[in-house]
Design a protein around this motif. Structure first.
Motif, PDB file in Angstrom:
ATOM      1  N   ARG A 277       1.620   6.751  -6.558  1.00  0.00           N
ATOM      2  CA  ARG A 277       0.253   7.756  -6.756  1.00  0.00           C
ATOM      3  C   ARG A 277       0.894   9.105  -6.736  1.00  0.00           C
ATOM      4  O   ARG A 277       0.272   9.915  -7.380  1.00  0.00           O
ATOM      5  CB  ARG A 277      -0.658   7.193  -6.322  1.00  0.00           C
ATOM      6  N   SER A 278       1.424   9.486  -5.763  1.00  0.00           N
ATOM      7  CA  SER A 278       1.742  10.809  -5.286  1.00  0.00           C
ATOM      8  C   SER A 278       2.968  11.293  -5.852  1.00  0.00           C
ATOM      9  O   SER A 278       3.420  12.620  -5.785  1.00  0.00           O
ATOM     10  CB  SER A 278       1.710  11.103  -3.733  1.00  0.00           C
TER      11      SER A 278
ATOM     12  N   ARG B   4       0.784  -1.245  -0.080  1.00  0.00           N
ATOM     13  CA  ARG B   4      -0.010  -0.009   0.145  1.00  0.00           C
ATOM     14  C   ARG B   4       0.858   1.318   0.357  1.00  0.00           C
ATOM     15  O   ARG B   4       0.715   2.225  -0.796  1.00  0.00           O
ATOM     16  CB  ARG B   4      -1.014   0.062   1.202  1.00  0.00           C
ATOM     17  N   ASP B   5       1.934   1.225   0.927  1.00  0.00           N
ATOM     18  CA  ASP B   5       2.878   2.236   0.887  1.00  0.00           C
ATOM     19  C   ASP B   5       3.436   2.542  -0.610  1.00  0.00           C
ATOM     20  O   ASP B   5       3.538   3.832  -0.781  1.00  0.00           O
ATOM     21  CB  ASP B   5       3.923   2.307   2.035  1.00  0.00           C
TER      22      ASP B   5
ATOM     23  N   ASP C 280       1.005   4.142  -2.773  1.00  0.00           N
ATOM     24  CA  ASP C 280       0.941   5.613  -2.246  1.00  0.00           C
ATOM     25  C   ASP C 280       1.924   6.545  -3.063  1.00  0.00           C
ATOM     26  O   ASP C 280       1.809   7.736  -3.212  1.00  0.00           O
ATOM     27  CB  ASP C 280       0.474   5.886  -0.979  1.00  0.00           C
TER      28      ASP C 280
END
Length: 290
Positions: free
Chosen positions: A122-123, A115-116, A119
């Motif tokens: 994605r950012s 997940r990290d 993220d």
């Protein structure tokens, strides 16, 4: 448009490399290029390491899209790769992630790390696509030694189902994501066509091999001891938690994504078993990666 592949010596990466070489210029980043097999004659192999940012930047020069495979659980390999991609002007990342990131009940170390990583990408400002496969059908190669020597499969929770996926199907989707438009900002959950238990997989392997096989269920303690012999304790604990989620039914739902993206149904485990039967055949000394 040059495509950079990482993880090309691994289960999915080698299948991607074999398919991509027929389409576009491919550059393969590897710590040890001798471990990369299956890449076509046009592929460019470069030596590099996630721990060496300069080698990442060199490998990414002139690259448009990169296939991202990392396995440093809890580490900073993804961050280093994203930083190098920015410096080199890479435009798009296709990240091999995991289906568990979608499950709010999944909170083990491996899932949190995935997940990290998502993220972070994605950012990052880069265009991205996430591939989220269920367990690989090739994970059953871990049973090859006991099948060859005893005709026995030993596993935990033999009647818990997993909609496991053929790594070759993951690779076909990856090639499309790497070479086609329209996959930007998409996350694809990839499964096989049906949920299967370890008992059912044992039966399929028996049919593929033409010999009787026996399934013997491990106790949780036996499974934990086996994992601790191979992995650090935090990683072993995460794998035990993952098995408990499978026991609760969290991994049994198939998705139509492979067929939606490739135009053909996802490959069944029976096909994978027939194609890899030689790995389980008595007399073989080594267990090939697949």
């Amino acid at each position: 448009m040059t495509i950079l592949l990482t993880g090309a010596s691994g289960t999915v990466g080698r299948e991607v490399a074999a398919r991509l070489d027929q389409k576009l210029p491919v550059r393969i980043l590897a710590r040890n290029p001798q471990r990369v097999i299956g890449a076509g004659p046009r592929a460019e192999l470069v030596v590099g390491d996630y721990a060496d940012p300069a080698s990442l930047e060199r490998a990414m020069r002139g690259v448009h899209t990169a296939f991202v495979v990392t396995n440093d659980v809890g580490g900073s390999d993804d961050a280093r790769l994203v930083r190098a991609a920015h410096i080199a002007g890479v435009r798009r990342l296709v990240k091999l992630s995991a289906a568990a990131v979608e499950d709010p009940q999944a909170d083990d170390l491996i899932t949190r790390w995935q997940r990290d990583s998502e993220d972070l990408i994605r950012s990052s400002g880069l265009t991205w696509t996430f591939l989220r496969p269920r367990s690989f059908m090739s994970n059953t190669l871990a049973w090859a030694s006991s099948i060859r020597s005893e005709g026995v499969v030993r596993a935990l929770y033999g009647t818990s189902a997993n909609a496991c996926v053929d790594p070759r199907d993951i690779a076909e989707v990856a090639v499309r994501a790497l070479t086609e438009d329209g996959h930007e900002g998409r996350a694809y959950t990839l499964t096989g066509p049906e949920p299967l238990t370890a008992v059912e997989q044992t039966a399929e392997l028996s049919r593929a091999l033409g010999i009787p096989l026996t399934f013997a269920e491990l106790t949780p303690g036996q499974q934990r001891d086996q994992l601790l012999a191979r992995y650090p304790e935090p990683l072993a604990r995460a794998l035990v938690q993952s098995a408990e989620r499978q026991r609760a039914g969290a991994k049994a739902r198939p998705t139509p994504t492979v067929e939606d993206l490739t135009g053909r149904p996802a490959s069944p485990f029976a096909t994978w078993a027939r194609d890899h039967a030689s790995a389980f055949t008595p007399g073989r000394e080594r267990l090939p990666e697949a």
